[in-house]
Scaffold this active site. Structure first.
Site, PDB file in Angstrom:
ATOM      1  N   GLN A 249      11.504  32.916   3.170  1.00 59.88           N
ATOM      2  CA  GLN A 249      12.405  33.110   4.305  1.00 59.88           C
ATOM      3  C   GLN A 249      12.340  31.949   5.295  1.00 59.88           C
ATOM      4  O   GLN A 249      11.400  31.153   5.253  1.00 59.88           O
ATOM      5  CB  GLN A 249      12.064  34.435   5.003  1.00 59.88           C
ATOM      6  N   LYS A 265       8.558  31.703  13.462  1.00 55.53           N
ATOM      7  CA  LYS A 265       9.403  32.701  12.794  1.00 55.53           C
ATOM      8  C   LYS A 265      10.311  33.313  13.852  1.00 55.53           C
ATOM      9  O   LYS A 265       9.848  33.728  14.915  1.00 55.53           O
ATOM     10  CB  LYS A 265       8.538  33.778  12.114  1.00 55.53           C
ATOM     11  N   GLU A 286      11.680  39.409   7.741  1.00 58.16           N
ATOM     12  CA  GLU A 286      10.434  39.103   8.433  1.00 58.16           C
ATOM     13  C   GLU A 286      10.676  39.330   9.932  1.00 58.16           C
ATOM     14  O   GLU A 286      11.761  39.054  10.422  1.00 58.16           O
ATOM     15  CB  GLU A 286      10.052  37.655   8.175  1.00 58.16           C
ATOM     16  N   ALA A 370      -0.498  29.230  15.297  1.00 57.49           N
ATOM     17  CA  ALA A 370      -1.248  27.969  15.248  1.00 57.49           C
ATOM     18  C   ALA A 370      -1.349  27.537  13.794  1.00 57.49           C
ATOM     19  O   ALA A 370      -1.604  28.361  12.910  1.00 57.49           O
ATOM     20  CB  ALA A 370      -2.629  28.183  15.837  1.00 57.49           C
ATOM     21  N   LEU A 372      -2.979  25.866  10.555  1.00 61.54           N
ATOM     22  CA  LEU A 372      -4.315  25.600  10.023  1.00 61.54           C
ATOM     23  C   LEU A 372      -4.444  24.095   9.786  1.00 61.54           C
ATOM     24  O   LEU A 372      -3.433  23.395   9.705  1.00 61.54           O
ATOM     25  CB  LEU A 372      -4.500  26.355   8.706  1.00 61.54           C
ATOM     26  N   ASP A 438       3.501  43.530   1.653  1.00 56.51           N
ATOM     27  CA  ASP A 438       3.837  42.223   1.085  1.00 56.51           C
ATOM     28  C   ASP A 438       2.617  41.318   0.911  1.00 56.51           C
ATOM     29  O   ASP A 438       2.718  40.111   1.052  1.00 56.51           O
ATOM     30  CB  ASP A 438       4.863  41.557   2.023  1.00 56.51           C
ATOM     31  N   GLU A 443      -5.505  33.741   0.902  1.00 53.39           N
ATOM     32  CA  GLU A 443      -6.064  32.391   0.758  1.00 53.39           C
ATOM     33  C   GLU A 443      -7.483  32.323   1.309  1.00 53.39           C
ATOM     34  O   GLU A 443      -7.863  33.128   2.162  1.00 53.39           O
ATOM     35  CB  GLU A 443      -5.174  31.371   1.499  1.00 53.39           C
ATOM     36  N   ASP A 458       0.726  35.385   6.815  1.00 51.63           N
ATOM     37  CA  ASP A 458       2.017  35.973   6.488  1.00 51.63           C
ATOM     38  C   ASP A 458       2.075  37.490   6.685  1.00 51.63           C
ATOM     39  O   ASP A 458       1.888  38.270   5.756  1.00 51.63           O
ATOM     40  CB  ASP A 458       2.435  35.642   5.046  1.00 51.63           C
TER      41      ASP A 458
HETATM   42  N1  LIG Z   1      -0.640  29.288  10.288  1.00 50.58           N
HETATM   43  C1  LIG Z   1      -0.450  28.597   9.177  1.00 50.58           C
HETATM   44  N2  LIG Z   1      -0.937  27.351   9.038  1.00 50.58           N
HETATM   45  C2  LIG Z   1      -0.751  26.651   7.910  1.00 50.58           C
HETATM   46  N3  LIG Z   1      -0.098  27.113   6.844  1.00 50.58           N
HETATM   47  C3  LIG Z   1       0.414  28.352   6.919  1.00 50.58           C
HETATM   48  C4  LIG Z   1       0.250  29.164   8.075  1.00 50.58           C
HETATM   49  N4  LIG Z   1       0.867  30.346   7.843  1.00 50.58           N
HETATM   50  C5  LIG Z   1       1.370  30.271   6.610  1.00 50.58           C
HETATM   51  N5  LIG Z   1       1.099  29.077   6.051  1.00 50.58           N
HETATM   52  C6  LIG Z   1       1.456  28.608   4.709  1.00 50.58           C
HETATM   53  O1  LIG Z   1       2.829  28.707   4.512  1.00 50.58           O
HETATM   54  C7  LIG Z   1       3.119  29.506   3.384  1.00 50.58           C
HETATM   55  C8  LIG Z   1       4.372  30.277   3.638  1.00 50.58           C
HETATM   56  O2  LIG Z   1       4.238  31.061   4.789  1.00 50.58           O
HETATM   57  P1  LIG Z   1       4.598  32.586   4.781  1.00 50.58           P
HETATM   58  O3  LIG Z   1       3.837  33.231   3.671  1.00 50.58           O
HETATM   59  O4  LIG Z   1       4.440  33.145   6.144  1.00 50.58           O
HETATM   60  O5  LIG Z   1       6.131  32.501   4.392  1.00 50.58           O
HETATM   61  P2  LIG Z   1       7.038  33.563   3.698  1.00 50.58           P
HETATM   62  O6  LIG Z   1       8.397  33.012   3.635  1.00 50.58           O
HETATM   63  O7  LIG Z   1       6.863  34.857   4.383  1.00 50.58           O
HETATM   64  O8  LIG Z   1       6.395  33.652   2.262  1.00 50.58           O
HETATM   65  P3  LIG Z   1       6.660  34.779   1.171  1.00 50.58           P
HETATM   66  O9  LIG Z   1       8.123  34.824   1.006  1.00 50.58           O
HETATM   67  O10 LIG Z   1       5.943  34.230  -0.018  1.00 50.58           O
HETATM   68  O11 LIG Z   1       6.117  36.062   1.677  1.00 50.58           O
HETATM   69  C9  LIG Z   1       1.876  30.391   3.211  1.00 50.58           C
HETATM   70  O12 LIG Z   1       1.663  30.781   1.918  1.00 50.58           O
HETATM   71  C10 LIG Z   1       0.775  29.496   3.709  1.00 50.58           C
HETATM   72  O13 LIG Z   1       0.210  28.731   2.681  1.00 50.58           O
HETATM   73 MN   LIG Z   2       6.373  36.797   3.848  1.00 50.79          MN
END
Ligand SMILES: Nc1ncnc2c1ncn2[C@@H]1O[C@H](COP(=O)(O)OP(=O)(O)OP(=O)(O)O)[C@@H](O)[C@H]1O
Ligand SMILES: [Mn+2]
Length: 567
Positions: A249, A265, A286, A370, A372, A438, A443, A458
């Site tokens: 997303q 987001k 989301e 924040a 990582l 979900d 990690e 997430d």
């Molecule tokens: N705070 C953060 N700092 C660094 N990397 C992050 C952070 N939050 C998420 N990520 C990385 O970004 C990726 C995607 O983020 P996130 O999972 O929130 O997206 P998503 O679109 O909801 O994913 P999915 O559709 O797979 O559920 C994560 O798998 C993670 O590796």
């Molecule tokens: Mn997600």
């Protein structure tokens, strides 16, 4: 007649046979007992819907264990387990069972540890949140961290000289370079000149956050840098905004003048909109407020495994549209019929004109997490959850078909050693409380191997529905009947009137900048937290009635110390 014919030898044969049969029965009984102690009673039905009737469970079926287990992640089974670390005994590394007292509710010592909840010192002017965090269960002694328990370290001048003089230059430790003065080579437009030294005072909050990540938690709750970091994210000038790749997303990566970054987001739903019951979990939107609330909940549970997240009202026009260099993003901006500035970006789900993100007309609520440390500095390993859902409209996952599934997980590395299984159950408890279905992956930081905490990244699909609970999220706990003691005690504490979870969450969320607009979680969502917490405690209780070895004692040695303290 028959009696008469029985001679002495026949008599002793019968006697012998009787003895053998008695011994065999005894052995069988002993075997059964031992099996029943290590495995738990599981729900009888094999369909996923059966989990909705799990609590309280009274059925006593046993299921045969299945011999082969395909590892959830190819890399996970090949990853060798490090030897257990004495230093963290108090943290979580000892399997210990303190006799029968465990079996039913809190023991006297535990009651002492938790208190009655009535002593909440309202009179002392403490908020319920401060009182909670003052509680001994939130101030457990931690063993001193050793050098390799930190994710990163600041490189000193000596390190730099050492490295230069070494031929191979193979520095294993990931280091943040900060010799006498850390100067960025190129002066990119808008970015401040870097003048950080190895002195922490000179570091911006995001760098202090990175340097504070340890083997056991992402941040220390008492670190004054955490509120500084969220304040920083909520107030710094936005220098750049681009789409972040990865995931399905829309999300953006914001950059700030002193090189900090945040994962954005956007708001997609109003606070009290409930997810459509006909949407599958993998089609759910989301929610920005879910990301914020998840951070608060994780901290209140004492986990500290979610990167700090804060809400912010941004100007879609000046803080995204006008500054972005991302063509894929800027192409998707438009003005809606009522004059609001909208965009939709490019991604797999919901990136279309039909699902725009809109300002009012420019103001948009977002969550900022924040970031990582960069993967080049601190690589992470992604693990497929053994209780991952099928992500299909028709197929069931293995765990939904096999009630004895946990027996296999328990035997499979890394879940067969250390704290990984109870870490996963902590995560299931967090997810059940906020109804997040979900959690397909989690990690860890590569550097710490298997002896480390799990990152709860997430959480955007949490808090979708308050009127319904989703028992299947709790299946890891229900199938494994295992929980960390410190988690259980905190959950019990949060169920007491003086520290009620909903009250603590309400108070904690009120600190977020967006709380001024409307509470980040509506009252029905807060009430759902209390209801679900009661369900978790009931599940543990049922486990304790039916299985042995439910509680993983990560507080060994603490009871004795606590007992010696005056009341
Ligand atoms: N705070 C953060 N700092 C660094 N990397 C992050 C952070 N939050 C998420 N990520 C990385 O970004 C990726 C995607 O983020 P996130 O999972 O929130 O997206 P998503 O679109 O909801 O994913 P999915 O559709 O797979 O559920 C994560 O798998 C993670 O590796
Ligand atoms: Mn997600």
């Amino acid at each position: 007649m028959v009696r008469k014919n029985l001679g002495r030898p026949t008599c002793s044969i019968y006697l012998g046979l009787a003895c053998v049969s008695l011994t065999l029965h005894l052995l069988l009984a002993l075997f059964c007992l031992s099996v029943l102690q290590t495995a738990c009673v599981l729900p009888a039905s094999s369909s996923s819907s059966s989990f909705s009737s799990i609590i309280p469970r009274t059925d006593t079926h046993r299921h045969q264990s299945v011999s082969s287990f395909s590892s959830s992640d190819a890399s996970s089974s090949s990853h060798k387990l490090p030897t257990s670390n004495e230093r963290h005994k108090l943290n979580a590394n000892t399997l210990h069972h303190k006799g029968k007292d465990w079996l039913n509710g809190p023991t006297e010592t535990e009651k002492k540890l938790i208190g009655t909840g009535k002593e909440f010192p309202k009179g002392k002017g403490l908020s319920v949140l401060e009182a909670l965090f003052n509680h001994p269960l939130y101030n457990l002694p931690h063993p001193e961290l050793q050098e390799d328990d930190w994710l990163l370290r600041v490189k000193t001048d000596e390190d730099a000289t050492d490295k230069e003089s070494r031929e191979d230059g193979g520095e294993e430790e990931v280091a943040v370079s900060a010799n006498s003065q850390w100067q960025s080579a190129s002066q990119e437009e808008g970015y401040e000149r870097v003048t950080w030294t190895s002195d922490a005072e000179t570091h911006p909050p995001w760098l202090r956050f990175h340097l504070g990540i340890s083997r056991w938690e992402l941040y220390n709750r008492k670190d004054p840098n955490v509120p500084q970091l969220t304040h920083y994210l909520a107030t710094q000038r936005v220098l750049s905004a681009v789409q972040k790749t990865g995931g399905t997303q829309l999300k953006l990566l914001l950059s700030f003048p002193n090189h900090g970054q945040a994962l954005l987001k956007p708001m997609k739903q109003s606070r009290d909109a409930e997810t459509d019951v006909n949407l599958f979990y993998f089609s759910d939107f989301e929610r920005h407020n879910a990301e914020i609330a998840a951070f608060h909940l994780d901290r209140i549970l004492g986990f500290n495994r979610i990167p700090p997240v804060v809400g912010r009202l941004i100007n879609v026009t000046t803080e995204i549209k006008e500054i972005t260099t991302d063509r894929r993003l800027s192409r998707t901006f438009f003005t809606s019929p009522v004059g609001n500035v909208c965009f939709y970006g490019q991604c797999e789900y919901y990136c279309s004109t039909e699902h725009p993100v809109c300002g009012q007309p420019h103001a948009l609520e977002v969550s900022l997490a924040a970031m990582l440390p960069d993967l080049a500095l601190a690589p992470r390993r992604s693990w497929r959850s053994p209780w991952r859902r099928s992500y299909s409209r028709t197929k069931l996952a293995q765990w939904q078909k096999e009630p004895a599934y946990c027996d296999k997980v328990k035997q499979t590395p890394p879940y067969n050693h250390g704290t990984r299984l109870v870490d996963l159950i902590d995560m299931a408890v967090l997810d059940f409380l906020m109804s997040n279905m979900d959690r397909h992956h989690y990690e860890t930081f590569e550097k710490f191997g298997n002896e480390t905490f799990l990152l709860h990244l997430d959480n955007g699909r949490a808090f979708g529905r308050h009127s319904r609970d989703e028992p299947s999220i709790l299946v890891p706990l229900l199938q494994c009947c295992r929980i960390r003691r410190s988690t259980l005690l905190r959950l019990r504490l949060l169920s007491l009137p003086g520290f009620r979870l909903s009250d603590v969450m309400r108070k904690s969320l009120a600190r977020d900048p967006l709380a001024g607009a409307a509470p980040l979680l509506s009252e029905p969502h807060l009430a759902a937290l209390d209801r679900r917490l009661a369900t978790v405690l009931q599940a543990v209780h049922t486990c304790q009635d039916q299985c042995g070895d439910v509680v993983y004692n990560d507080l060994e040695g603490y009871d004795e110390k606590h007992d010696q303290q005056p009341d």
